[in-house]
Every structure is written in C-alpha cells, then in structure tokens.
Design a protein around this motif. Structure first.
Motif, PDB file in Angstrom:
ATOM      1  N   ASP A 122     -18.809 -31.578  85.331  1.00  0.00           N
ATOM      2  CA  ASP A 122     -17.556 -31.458  86.163  1.00  0.00           C
ATOM      3  C   ASP A 122     -17.282 -29.981  85.748  1.00  0.00           C
ATOM      4  OD1 ASP A 122     -14.750 -31.144  87.008  1.00  0.00           O
ATOM      5  OD2 ASP A 122     -13.871 -32.878  85.508  1.00  0.00           O
ATOM      6  N   PRO A 123     -17.079 -29.044  86.649  1.00  0.00           N
ATOM      7  CA  PRO A 123     -16.853 -27.739  86.638  1.00  0.00           C
ATOM      8  C   PRO A 123     -15.253 -27.687  86.562  1.00  0.00           C
ATOM      9  CG  PRO A 123     -17.471 -28.379  89.313  1.00  0.00           C
ATOM     10  CD  PRO A 123     -17.425 -29.701  88.404  1.00  0.00           C
ATOM     11  N   GLY A 124     -14.589 -27.963  86.591  1.00  0.00           N
ATOM     12  CA  GLY A 124     -13.369 -27.578  85.760  1.00  0.00           C
ATOM     13  C   GLY A 124     -13.033 -27.971  84.475  1.00  0.00           C
ATOM     14  N   TYR A 125     -14.511 -28.804  83.843  1.00  0.00           N
ATOM     15  CA  TYR A 125     -14.105 -28.797  82.082  1.00  0.00           C
ATOM     16  C   TYR A 125     -14.873 -28.174  81.490  1.00  0.00           C
ATOM     17  CZ  TYR A 125     -14.266 -30.512  77.576  1.00  0.00           C
ATOM     18  OH  TYR A 125     -15.086 -30.632  76.553  1.00  0.00           O
ATOM     19  N   TYR A 126     -16.498 -27.373  82.505  1.00  0.00           N
ATOM     20  CA  TYR A 126     -17.181 -27.065  81.828  1.00  0.00           C
ATOM     21  C   TYR A 126     -17.110 -25.537  81.914  1.00  0.00           C
ATOM     22  CZ  TYR A 126     -19.558 -31.093  79.599  1.00  0.00           C
ATOM     23  OH  TYR A 126     -19.220 -32.723  79.621  1.00  0.00           O
ATOM     24  N   SER A 127     -16.890 -25.635  83.132  1.00  0.00           N
ATOM     25  CA  SER A 127     -16.545 -23.535  83.746  1.00  0.00           C
ATOM     26  C   SER A 127     -15.394 -22.924  81.959  1.00  0.00           C
ATOM     27  CB  SER A 127     -15.531 -23.527  84.711  1.00  0.00           C
ATOM     28  OG  SER A 127     -14.585 -23.746  84.494  1.00  0.00           O
ATOM     29  N   ARG A 128     -14.817 -23.763  81.079  1.00  0.00           N
ATOM     30  CA  ARG A 128     -14.466 -22.938  80.294  1.00  0.00           C
ATOM     31  C   ARG A 128     -14.832 -22.624  78.775  1.00  0.00           C
ATOM     32  NH1 ARG A 128     -10.661 -27.849  78.065  1.00  0.00           N
ATOM     33  NH2 ARG A 128     -10.996 -28.477  80.463  1.00  0.00           N
ATOM     34  N   PHE A 129     -16.735 -22.520  78.980  1.00  0.00           N
ATOM     35  CA  PHE A 129     -17.717 -22.744  78.376  1.00  0.00           C
ATOM     36  C   PHE A 129     -18.526 -21.759  78.943  1.00  0.00           C
ATOM     37  CE2 PHE A 129     -17.069 -27.353  77.383  1.00  0.00           C
ATOM     38  CZ  PHE A 129     -15.995 -27.102  76.218  1.00  0.00           C
ATOM     39  N   GLY A 130     -17.728 -21.404  79.864  1.00  0.00           N
ATOM     40  CA  GLY A 130     -18.903 -19.977  80.471  1.00  0.00           C
ATOM     41  C   GLY A 130     -19.892 -20.908  81.228  1.00  0.00           C
ATOM     42  N   PHE A 131     -19.862 -22.031  81.762  1.00  0.00           N
ATOM     43  CA  PHE A 131     -21.088 -22.521  83.031  1.00  0.00           C
ATOM     44  C   PHE A 131     -20.377 -21.622  83.605  1.00  0.00           C
ATOM     45  CE2 PHE A 131     -21.950 -25.510  79.051  1.00  0.00           C
ATOM     46  CZ  PHE A 131     -23.223 -25.249  79.540  1.00  0.00           C
ATOM     47  N   ARG A 132     -21.477 -22.172  85.078  1.00  0.00           N
ATOM     48  CA  ARG A 132     -21.623 -21.449  86.763  1.00  0.00           C
ATOM     49  C   ARG A 132     -22.634 -22.594  87.440  1.00  0.00           C
ATOM     50  NH1 ARG A 132     -21.628 -15.593  85.356  1.00  0.00           N
ATOM     51  NH2 ARG A 132     -23.027 -15.604  87.342  1.00  0.00           N
ATOM     52  N   PRO A 133     -21.994 -22.710  88.582  1.00  0.00           N
ATOM     53  CA  PRO A 133     -23.780 -23.040  89.471  1.00  0.00           C
ATOM     54  C   PRO A 133     -24.624 -22.573  89.216  1.00  0.00           C
ATOM     55  CG  PRO A 133     -21.292 -23.156  90.742  1.00  0.00           C
ATOM     56  CD  PRO A 133     -20.943 -22.535  89.647  1.00  0.00           C
ATOM     57  N   VAL A 134     -26.059 -22.925  88.773  1.00  0.00           N
ATOM     58  CA  VAL A 134     -27.057 -22.609  88.463  1.00  0.00           C
ATOM     59  C   VAL A 134     -27.542 -21.622  90.183  1.00  0.00           C
ATOM     60  CG1 VAL A 134     -28.304 -23.916  87.371  1.00  0.00           C
ATOM     61  CG2 VAL A 134     -28.494 -24.379  89.747  1.00  0.00           C
ATOM     62  N   THR A 135     -27.351 -22.184  91.174  1.00  0.00           N
ATOM     63  CA  THR A 135     -27.423 -20.934  92.258  1.00  0.00           C
ATOM     64  C   THR A 135     -26.790 -19.629  92.033  1.00  0.00           C
ATOM     65  OG1 THR A 135     -25.007 -21.998  93.266  1.00  0.00           O
ATOM     66  CG2 THR A 135     -27.955 -22.885  93.623  1.00  0.00           C
ATOM     67  N   GLU A 136     -25.678 -19.176  91.306  1.00  0.00           N
ATOM     68  CA  GLU A 136     -24.921 -17.901  91.273  1.00  0.00           C
ATOM     69  C   GLU A 136     -25.787 -17.420  90.380  1.00  0.00           C
ATOM     70  OE1 GLU A 136     -21.684 -18.507  89.982  1.00  0.00           O
ATOM     71  OE2 GLU A 136     -20.468 -19.615  91.319  1.00  0.00           O
ATOM     72  N   PHE A 137     -26.908 -18.365  89.636  1.00  0.00           N
ATOM     73  CA  PHE A 137     -28.041 -17.597  88.366  1.00  0.00           C
ATOM     74  C   PHE A 137     -29.352 -16.869  89.708  1.00  0.00           C
ATOM     75  CE2 PHE A 137     -25.008 -19.126  85.644  1.00  0.00           C
ATOM     76  CZ  PHE A 137     -24.587 -17.801  85.018  1.00  0.00           C
ATOM     77  N   GLY A 138     -29.408 -17.306  90.362  1.00  0.00           N
ATOM     78  CA  GLY A 138     -31.024 -17.038  91.249  1.00  0.00           C
ATOM     79  C   GLY A 138     -32.152 -18.127  91.214  1.00  0.00           C
ATOM     80  N   ILE A 139     -31.141 -19.398  90.480  1.00  0.00           N
ATOM     81  CA  ILE A 139     -32.053 -20.721  89.921  1.00  0.00           C
ATOM     82  C   ILE A 139     -31.748 -21.625  91.251  1.00  0.00           C
ATOM     83  CG2 ILE A 139     -32.424 -22.316  88.449  1.00  0.00           C
ATOM     84  CD1 ILE A 139     -31.762 -20.042  85.904  1.00  0.00           C
ATOM     85  N   GLN A 140     -32.278 -22.010  91.478  1.00  0.00           N
ATOM     86  CA  GLN A 140     -32.570 -23.401  92.375  1.00  0.00           C
ATOM     87  C   GLN A 140     -32.564 -24.945  91.641  1.00  0.00           C
ATOM     88  OE1 GLN A 140     -36.337 -23.545  95.355  1.00  0.00           O
ATOM     89  NE2 GLN A 140     -35.508 -25.381  96.304  1.00  0.00           N
TER      90      GLN A 140
END
Length: 171
Positions: A122-140
């Motif tokens: 859940d992005p709403g929970y895990y964003s607090r630990f610095g998690f972002r969608p992998v696509t934002e890092f250029g990873i497919q």
C-alpha cells in the motif's frame, strides 16, 4: 518493553502463527504468507540476519523478512532486497512496531552492503519509509501487479541512480 531481534529457530512456530493471524481476514492476503516465509528460508536469497521479529513481554508481536532478488540490467543482475512480509499482531497495531521493524531491517541491510529494497504494498503506508513506485527509478515492473503497488526504497541516498532494468518478483 519492545525488542527487535533476529529470529531464532525456536521462534519459527510462533512466527508462523503470528503471520497467519496478522494476515487472516485481510482482503489483500492469499492466506499463504506464513508458508511463503518457510519456503524463503530454504532459498538462496535468504539471509537469517534479515529476518527479524518484534518481541514484547515474551511474545512475538511483529515480523519482517528481507530476501535477495535481482534487477536485470544491461550490465548483468544487480542484487536488491525484497521486503515481504511485514506484519504486526492485530491487537498491537498503531504502536509503531511495523515502523521499528522496517527501520531495524533497513539499518542491518545497509550495514551488510545492500543498496535498495522493493516490495508490493500500500503506497499510503509504505511511502513513510521512502518507498516509491519502481517506475520512478527507471525500473520496469515485470509482474502483473499494477505499478503503483510495486515500490522501491533506497537504503542509501542515490543507491538506485545507476540501476536501470527489469524487476521480476518471483523467487
């Protein structure tokens, strides 16, 4: 008093029950998380130092596991970690136990030289630990899971800056 520590063989049964209880009745669970953990322990990506439990008054109240995966890059595979599962006993939620488990797991992983962690959550929970969608890092994301749920976090700033490729979540 809460203690975060490496799991011990003697904890395995209690951890199995905890994981089953924590995911029981969840609409995001397939009901097999506890069995998946057992399978991971015999896999080549398992490092016992990265399976942690939270203990309070002699009872396990939380669990986290990080196992190795690879991002397939043009220059060859790059080792990363997969965070799954993270769980807290239902009656102990909202007390910061999950956050304490993630912080300690990340600290230990960084100390062992790992650079990044991935998860499905859940992005709403895990964003607090610095998690972002992998696509934002250029990873497919090469799974059937929507990109918004397949997330990455750098254990050190800029750790994913030079990693481009495909993430396959299967073990």
């Amino acid at each position: 008093m809460l203690q975060i520590r490496q799991i011990r063989i003697g904890d395995y049964r209690a951890a199995y029950r905890l994981i089953r209880q924590a995911f029981g009745g969840s609409n995001i669970s397939d009901g097999h998380e506890q069995d998946w953990v057992i399978a991971q322990r015999s896999g080549k990506g398992y490092n016992p130092a990265l399976e942690l439990v939270a203990e309070c008054d002699g009872s396990l109240v939380g669990h986290v596991l990080l196992t190795e995966r690879a991002v397939r890059t043009p220059g060859g595979p790059r080792t990363v970690l997969y965070l799954a599962p993270l769980c807290v006993r239902p009656d102990c939620r909202g007390q910061g136990i999950g956050a304490a488990l993630v912080a300690e797991a990340f600290s230990r992983a960084a100390g062992l030289g790992y650079r990044a962690a991935f998860l499905v959550g859940d992005p709403g929970y895990y964003s607090r630990f610095g998690f972002r969608p992998v696509t934002e890092f250029g990873i497919q994301n090469c799974s059937q899971i929507p990109d918004v749920y397949v997330q990455a976090a750098e254990l050190r700033p800029g750790a994913l800056g030079d990693i481009y490729g495909e993430l396959h979540l299967s073990a």
